[in-house]
Design a protein around this motif. Structure first.
Motif, short mmCIF file in Angstrom:
data_model
loop_
_atom_site.label_atom_id
_atom_site.label_comp_id
_atom_site.label_asym_id
_atom_site.label_seq_id
_atom_site.Cartn_x
_atom_site.Cartn_y
_atom_site.Cartn_z
N GLN A 116 -3.36 7.63 -9.51
CA GLN A 116 -2.16 8.18 -9.00
C GLN A 116 -1.24 6.93 -9.09
OE1 GLN A 116 -2.15 11.08 -7.25
NE2 GLN A 116 -4.13 11.48 -8.50
N GLU A 117 0.06 7.37 -9.19
CA GLU A 117 0.87 6.59 -9.24
C GLU A 117 1.14 5.65 -8.18
OE1 GLU A 117 5.80 6.46 -10.39
OE2 GLU A 117 4.62 7.97 -11.18
N VAL A 118 1.47 4.22 -8.25
CA VAL A 118 1.63 3.15 -7.08
C VAL A 118 3.15 3.60 -6.86
CG1 VAL A 118 1.56 0.85 -6.46
CG2 VAL A 118 -0.12 2.05 -7.99
N LEU A 119 3.23 3.90 -5.49
CA LEU A 119 4.69 3.92 -5.26
C LEU A 119 5.52 2.67 -4.88
CD1 LEU A 119 4.41 6.70 -2.41
CD2 LEU A 119 4.98 6.90 -4.85
N PRO A 120 6.77 2.45 -4.99
CA PRO A 120 7.45 1.21 -4.68
C PRO A 120 7.32 0.52 -3.46
CG PRO A 120 8.94 2.77 -5.85
CD PRO A 120 7.80 3.42 -5.41
N GLY A 121 6.95 -0.61 -3.63
CA GLY A 121 6.67 -1.44 -2.26
C GLY A 121 6.55 -2.96 -2.61
N PRO A 122 6.19 -3.84 -1.72
CA PRO A 122 6.02 -5.26 -1.94
C PRO A 122 5.04 -5.73 -2.88
CG PRO A 122 5.29 -4.31 0.17
CD PRO A 122 5.89 -3.26 -0.13
N ALA A 123 3.90 -4.88 -2.78
CA ALA A 123 3.13 -5.23 -3.94
C ALA A 123 3.54 -5.11 -5.39
CB ALA A 123 1.81 -4.48 -3.69
#
Length: 357
Positions: free
Chosen positions: A249-256
């Motif tokens: 699953q694609e990792v969504l934009p965020g601090p990580a």
């Protein structure tokens, strides 16, 4: 015709000829952006250092020699797009334009007590879309900041910053009504109708494609943080999609997630890095997915090996080496033990034989 209006027409003809350096061709698909860039550093009232650059997309067509104000061509297919006589006319108009531009800027700087040195920048051009419509733009910058922009819809100059200096320059430009009207016509019409020659000559360069090369590695800046790095390089054209997948699953934009800007390479290709922060041994699988025009409908998928498996493999390797070492030592001990027993038995037999004798 009044001298001022004559000079304005010369300036517009210059822009027209410069725009002939780039355009759109019917058999090329997609959107094309044409940009004309000018940077002038005003050291004092008598010395100005000016550089100019013409771009079609990210292809550098040519630049302006700041000492002679002549055009230097960067692509072999640029000069054949226009006859020699047209290039001579363009260079003459460039010199006229820059002389008038420098005079106007210095005059305004002295009237408004602008401190030297300062930098004036101009960018003009347009985007041409597949349906042959276009969006034109023109901007003026001062000391690296937006200063003025030209509204093509109503032929007016808009303030990007509200200062006494910007208001003065706006008023000067707005009084040149012929200039504003002709700029509007030039960019809105000529950008589509009159600049198709260079795209015809530069078709191969515009259609160039170089596939990306991607690698994945890890860094551990802290014991509780693992940084997965996906480095993608060597691709052209510039647009690209890079994403991290967690368990598919694609990792969504965020601090990580931290993805760098797209940066140029020396070989006229591009590179970027995408970094994902994860917890060590979190039990998830990760992969970097790359999509690019050169790949067609395919994608590059580069998995990151599970660190526990790597540790396990390393542990098995160390265990195997230890087992081999133990087996060698044991075999050596058995051999030496048997050798010692054989020697004792031989000495015992010799002793018995000597007694009997």
């Amino acid at each position: 015709m009044q001298p001022r209006r004559c000079c304005l027409l010369l300036h517009l003809h210059l822009l027209l000829y410069l725009l002939l350096l780039s355009g759109t061709q019917a058999d090329l698909e997609g959107t094309f952006t044409i940009r004309l860039l000018q940077t002038s550093i005003f050291q004092n009232t008598s010395f100005v250092d000016t550089e100019g650059l013409g771009l079609l997309e990210d292809i550098e067509l040519g630049s302006l020699d700041k000492h002679t104000w002549t055009i230097r061509f960067y692509q072999p297919w640029v000069r054949p797009a226009l006859p020699r006589g047209d290039w001579d006319t363009i260079e003459n108009m460039i010199k006229i334009y820059l002389q008038k531009f420098n005079h106007l800027i210095n005059k305004g700087a002295m009237q408004k007590d602008v401190p030297y040195p300062f930098v004036a920048q101009c960018m003009a051009g347009c985007e041409v879309y597949p349906n042959r419509t276009s969006r034109a733009f023109a901007y003026v910058g001062y000391n690296g900041q937006d200063f003025l922009s030209f509204n093509m819809d109503n032929a007016t100059w808009l303030l990007s910053q509200d200062t006494n200096l910007s208001q003065y320059v706006q008023a000067v430009l707005q009084n040149y009504t012929a200039f504003s009207e002709l700029v509007e016509v030039l960019f809105n019409d000529t950008c589509v109708d009159d600049i198709e020659m260079l795209l015809h000559y530069g078709k191969a360069a515009l259609e160039r494609q170089e596939p990306p090369v991607a690698t994945v590695f890890a860094r551990m800046p802290k014991p509780d943080q693992l940084l997965l790095v996906c480095r993608v390089t060597g691709f052209y054209p510039r647009p690209i999609s890079v994403a991290w997948l967690q368990d598919g699953q694609e990792v969504l934009p965020g601090p990580a997630l931290n993805t760098s800007a797209i940066l140029p390479n020396a070989d006229l290709t591009y590179q970027l890095r995408s970094i994902l922060a994860v917890a060590p041994h979190d039990g998830h699988s990760y992969a970097c997915r790359v999509r690019h025009r050169s790949l067609g409908t395919r994608s590059l998928l580069i998995p990151w090996g599970n660190s526990e498996e790597v540790v396990l493999i390393a542990g098995l390797g160390a265990g195997l080496l230890a087992a081999v070492a133990l087996a060698v030592i044991s075999a050596l001990w058995v051999w030496r033990h048997r050798k010692h027993q054989q020697m004792e038995e031989s000495e015992s037999r010799n002793s018995i034989l000597s007694k009997e004798a």
